[in-house]
Design a protein around this motif. Structure first.
Motif, mmCIF file in Angstrom:
data_model
loop_
_atom_site.group_PDB
_atom_site.id
_atom_site.type_symbol
_atom_site.label_atom_id
_atom_site.label_comp_id
_atom_site.label_asym_id
_atom_site.label_seq_id
_atom_site.Cartn_x
_atom_site.Cartn_y
_atom_site.Cartn_z
ATOM 1 N N CYS A 126 0.827 -1.208 0.000
ATOM 2 C CA CYS A 126 0.000 0.000 0.000
ATOM 3 C C CYS A 126 0.861 1.258 0.000
ATOM 4 C CB CYS A 126 -0.909 0.026 1.221
ATOM 5 S SG CYS A 126 -2.186 -1.240 1.224
ATOM 6 N N HIS A 128 1.065 5.341 0.543
ATOM 7 C CA HIS A 128 0.362 6.134 1.538
ATOM 8 C C HIS A 128 0.301 7.628 1.220
ATOM 9 C CE1 HIS A 128 1.580 2.613 4.257
ATOM 10 N NE2 HIS A 128 0.302 2.490 3.967
ATOM 11 N N HIS A 160 -6.714 2.314 4.130
ATOM 12 C CA HIS A 160 -6.123 2.653 2.831
ATOM 13 C C HIS A 160 -7.227 2.897 1.809
ATOM 14 C CE1 HIS A 160 -4.319 1.604 -1.144
ATOM 15 N NE2 HIS A 160 -3.297 2.281 -0.684
#
Length: 286
Positions: A126, A128, A160
């Motif tokens: 992920c 950010h 997320h």
């Protein structure tokens, strides 16, 4: 809604009820009260932002803009006068582990370990940028137990996606309140449920409705127009695109395996009424 949900959306649907245990079980609320946080909403806001540190109501309102800013302002920063963020975080993690021990269905340790491994791999992919909540939760040390690791991984992934949804809504030209009205207009959730939980007054709700009618997004019966429906789909599709990092990390085969392992757990949580459907966060039965 898109009649053919994307892989990113199916992934979210499969894991969201696991994260939602923090909101719909008694243990987190009891733990918050035990450390001095008064009222359910103080525990909610402090618990969600604790990894960010002692943020105030204005910052929390920006992160949770589907809520009336009055709600986080009532909870923060007063919560930090009662318990520091580290204590709030530790209390929440312990409470969620206790809740999961109580409500999770019997699951073979090998299957649970494999699911946790896949979800943790997904979190590592992920990005950010512009995603404060996901970034903060990604820095929380992994618990030692599988249930705690499971919840933390689902939390990073849903924050997320949630941060990305805020980006998509803003880009679509809607406020958080206006987005809530379009959600209600899909027929998937009631005005009463959303308005009550998000803290908007009737006057604020009706003013937002008038704005959306004037823009041609709602009709006078508060239903989505063709233009409004197209915007709603565009926002949902953008949310899926912005949630593509973990899907790309695991690949289609890995995501399908994670869904296969997670969906029965989430269905159990819904079918045993741990997670009510419909609910304000939109978590469906997978």
């Amino acid at each position: 809604m898109d009649p053919s949900p994307t892989l990113a959306r199916r992934f979210w649907e499969a894991i969201e009820p696991v994260h939602a245990v923090a909101y719909f079980t008694r243990e987190p609320a009891e733990a918050a009260r035990a450390i001095g946080l008064t009222g359910w909403w103080m525990g909610y806001f402090a618990g969600r932002v604790a990894p960010l540190g002692p943020v105030g109501g204005a910052a929390a309102a920006a992160l949770f803009f589907a809520f009336s800013p009055v709600k986080p302002a009532r909870a923060l920063p007063e919560a930090w006068e009662r318990a520091d963020p580290g204590k709030v975080l530790d209390s929440r993690l312990a409470a969620v582990r206790a809740a999961l021990d109580r409500v999770l269905p019997p699951t073979g340790p090998d299957s649970l370990r494999r699911l946790v491994h896949l979800l943790e791999r997904a979190t590592e992919g992920c990005a950010h940028e512009g995603r404060a909540l996901a970034a903060a939760w990604s820095r929380v040390p992994r618990p030692a137990d599988l249930a705690g690791r499971l919840w933390l991984a689902t939390t990073i992934l849903r924050e997320h996606r949630g941060d990305g949804h805020v980006i998509a809504v803003v880009h679509g030209g809607l406020t958080g309140l206006e987005a809530s009205l379009t959600h209600v207009a899909t027929g998937n959730v009631s005005r009463e449920l959303i308005q009550r939980s998000r803290g908007w007054t009737d006057a604020e709700w009706d003013e937002a409705r008038r704005r959306l009618v004037a823009r041609g997004l709602l009709d006078r019966d508060s239903r989505l127009t063709r233009t409004g429906g197209a915007l709603r789909r565009e926002i949902e599709n953008a949310t899926d695109r912005l949630a593509a990092d973990p899907v790309a990390t695991l690949g289609e085969t890995g995501v399908e395996e994670a869904i296969r392992l997670a969906a029965p757990i989430s269905r159990h949580l819904v079918d045993t009424n741990v997670i009510p459907v419909p609910n304000p966060i939109g978590a469906p039965r997978p």
